[in-house]
Design a protein around this motif. Structure first.
Motif, PDB file in Angstrom:
ATOM      1  N   LYS A  82       0.859  -1.194   0.000  1.00 59.00           N
ATOM      2  CA  LYS A  82       0.000   0.000   0.000  1.00 59.00           C
ATOM      3  C   LYS A  82       0.886   1.232   0.000  1.00 59.00           C
ATOM      4  CE  LYS A  82      -3.853   2.231   2.404  1.00 59.00           C
ATOM      5  NZ  LYS A  82      -4.779   2.178   3.568  1.00 59.00           N
ATOM      6  N   ASP A  83       0.638   2.122  -0.951  1.00 63.17           N
ATOM      7  CA  ASP A  83       1.448   3.340  -1.089  1.00 63.17           C
ATOM      8  C   ASP A  83       2.931   3.008  -1.242  1.00 63.17           C
ATOM      9  OD1 ASP A  83      -0.873   4.872  -0.816  1.00 63.17           O
ATOM     10  OD2 ASP A  83      -0.688   4.910   1.373  1.00 63.17           O
ATOM     11  N   GLY A  84       3.207   1.886  -1.941  1.00 61.54           N
ATOM     12  CA  GLY A  84       4.585   1.524  -2.215  1.00 61.54           C
ATOM     13  C   GLY A  84       5.288   0.803  -1.090  1.00 61.54           C
ATOM     14  N   LYS A  85       4.611   0.563   0.031  1.00 61.06           N
ATOM     15  CA  LYS A  85       5.243  -0.101   1.169  1.00 61.06           C
ATOM     16  C   LYS A  85       4.597  -1.463   1.413  1.00 61.06           C
ATOM     17  CE  LYS A  85       6.478   4.235   3.493  1.00 61.06           C
ATOM     18  NZ  LYS A  85       6.349   5.025   4.751  1.00 61.06           N
ATOM     19  N   PRO A  86       5.425  -2.516   1.524  1.00 55.27           N
ATOM     20  CA  PRO A  86       4.863  -3.844   1.749  1.00 55.27           C
ATOM     21  C   PRO A  86       4.625  -4.132   3.226  1.00 55.27           C
ATOM     22  CG  PRO A  86       7.224  -4.011   1.419  1.00 55.27           C
ATOM     23  CD  PRO A  86       6.876  -2.555   1.281  1.00 55.27           C
ATOM     24  N   PHE A  87       3.530  -4.817   3.522  1.00 53.54           N
ATOM     25  CA  PHE A  87       3.278  -5.325   4.858  1.00 53.54           C
ATOM     26  C   PHE A  87       3.985  -6.675   5.011  1.00 53.54           C
ATOM     27  CE2 PHE A  87      -0.149  -2.370   4.062  1.00 53.54           C
ATOM     28  CZ  PHE A  87      -0.327  -1.735   5.277  1.00 53.54           C
ATOM     29  N   ASP A  88       4.015  -7.177   6.233  1.00 52.46           N
ATOM     30  CA  ASP A  88       4.668  -8.461   6.477  1.00 52.46           C
ATOM     31  C   ASP A  88       3.968  -9.565   5.693  1.00 52.46           C
ATOM     32  OD1 ASP A  88       6.460  -7.294   8.212  1.00 52.46           O
ATOM     33  OD2 ASP A  88       5.270  -7.728  10.009  1.00 52.46           O
ATOM     34  N   PRO A  89       4.743 -10.524   5.180  1.00 54.13           N
ATOM     35  CA  PRO A  89       4.131 -11.623   4.411  1.00 54.13           C
ATOM     36  C   PRO A  89       3.245 -12.499   5.293  1.00 54.13           C
ATOM     37  CG  PRO A  89       6.479 -12.026   4.773  1.00 54.13           C
ATOM     38  CD  PRO A  89       6.208 -10.627   5.227  1.00 54.13           C
ATOM     39  N   GLN A  90       2.181 -13.028   4.694  1.00 54.05           N
ATOM     40  CA  GLN A  90       1.269 -13.933   5.383  1.00 54.05           C
ATOM     41  C   GLN A  90       1.221 -15.250   4.612  1.00 54.05           C
ATOM     42  OE1 GLN A  90      -2.563 -11.863   6.339  1.00 54.05           O
ATOM     43  NE2 GLN A  90      -1.566 -10.096   5.406  1.00 54.05           N
ATOM     44  N   LYS A  91       1.115 -16.352   5.333  1.00 55.10           N
ATOM     45  CA  LYS A  91       1.114 -17.663   4.703  1.00 55.10           C
ATOM     46  C   LYS A  91      -0.238 -18.346   4.863  1.00 55.10           C
ATOM     47  CE  LYS A  91       6.081 -18.507   5.183  1.00 55.10           C
ATOM     48  NZ  LYS A  91       7.130 -19.453   5.661  1.00 55.10           N
ATOM     49  N   PHE A  92      -0.654 -19.029   3.797  1.00 54.06           N
ATOM     50  CA  PHE A  92      -1.897 -19.782   3.785  1.00 54.06           C
ATOM     51  C   PHE A  92      -1.608 -21.156   3.182  1.00 54.06           C
ATOM     52  CE2 PHE A  92      -2.974 -15.360   3.710  1.00 54.06           C
ATOM     53  CZ  PHE A  92      -4.125 -15.230   4.486  1.00 54.06           C
TER      54      PHE A  92
END
Length: 332
Positions: free
Chosen positions: A14-24
């Motif tokens: 969002k707005d060029g910044k990644p959030f922490d990865p999530q696994k499924f």
């Protein structure tokens, strides 16, 4: 989103910044939970690779949930990662690269195929296992070659030869059974029946090849040109020229759907033997400096052009338009 055989890794930017990865987990329950989560996010675009069979059910679920989805060629995303100068390769890094790809590149929506077309491709590929008609046909050819090798020596025990013949017989029965089921599906749908009739009107395309071609070509996005079909099949020429000293021969890119190329190969070999216009086209290519395999690829490419026009205009194959035989080649 990075799609794997056992799990999916999601990175939201969002707005060029990644959030922490999530696994499924790659399971039905986790797929439902993931799709429900993504469907709630506003102004969302999801990007994932066409990773064999593992992305397909997820892509359908996302599409049906109304999520804007793009499915990219793995080669495109791989080259994009090179441009970003990424030194590491992990599932989280790959997912973040795909998120950045979606942010930077033009959005190309994924087109959901109809259920009968998906089922038809499954008969040829077997969506859940590599043992569809195409794979079984290859196994039968390999088994016959193996039997021939065993038969060349008198030292091979009869029991081994018997087992090799049994393996071929079992493969043939499985091919016949799957082909019959595929033909039953085609017979239930007038549109598929018409396409099958058009394809088998080409000398060299029999039942098995027609099923394979339908399973691949009918799932391509609608409205594509014949040149785009060729590119998606990886049959487009790849030039390699640089400056004054580097001039390599052009070759097919193979940066596309290998199943389309596989489905076209045997029909091209057969058509160049049995159709006079295709044969004349093939024979004029070596005279212009093409190698035999290059000539076969050219026939495959031209056949794909012809099939595109046939399906677009709902007209049978006209071999006289495939190649005009020069007067010097026509027997008296």
């Amino acid at each position: 989103m990075d799609v794997g055989a056992e799990e999916w890794v999601l990175v939201v930017r969002k707005d060029g910044k990644p959030f922490d990865p999530q696994k499924f987990g790659n399971t039905h329950s986790d797929r439902g939970r993931l799709v429900k989560k993504l469907a709630k996010l506003p102004n969302l675009t999801v990007c994932l690779e066409a990773t064999g069979v593992y992305h397909f059910d997820l892509a359908i679920a996302l599409h049906d949930a109304g999520v804007a989805l793009m499915v990219v060629n793995p080669k495109a995303s791989h080259n994009f990662a090179k441009v970003l100068m990424k030194n590491s390769k992990t599932d989280a890094v790959d997912a973040n690269n795909l998120a950045e790809y979606a942010a930077r590149m033009d959005f190309v929506p994924w087109t959901r195929p109809s259920g009968d077309k998906i089922a038809l491709r499954s008969f040829d590929r077997r969506t859940c296992a590599p043992e569809g008609i195409d794979a079984l046909t290859r196994q039968k050819a390999a088994a016959k070659n193996h039997l021939h090798a065993l038969s060349t020596t008198s030292e091979t025990p009869k029991a081994v030869l018997k087992d090799a013949r049994l393996a071929i017989s079992q493969l043939e029965k499985r091919i016949v059974r799957l082909s019959a089921e595929a033909m039953a599906l085609i017979g239930q749908t007038p549109g598929l029946t018409r396409v099958f009739t058009l394809l088998t009107g080409i000398k060299g395309i029999a039942e098995t090849s027609a099923i394979a071609l339908m399973g691949e070509l009918l799932l391509l996005p609608p409205g594509l040109s014949h040149r785009e079909w060729v590119k998606l099949a990886g049959l487009d020429p790849k030039a390699f020229d640089s400056g004054k000293s580097v001039h390599k021969k052009a070759r097919v890119s193979k940066a596309g759907n290998r199943h389309i190329r596989s489905a076209l190969y045997m029909p091209a070999l057969s058509a160049k033997q049995h159709d006079p216009h295709v044969k004349a086209y093939f024979e004029h290519l070596p005279a212009n400096g093409k190698l035999p395999l290059q000539a076969v690829c050219a026939v495959m490419r031209k056949l794909l052009h012809a099939i595109h026009g046939m399906l677009k205009n709902d007209k049978p194959f006209d071999n006289s338009r495939f190649y005009v035989i020069p007067a010097v080649m026509i027997p008296p």
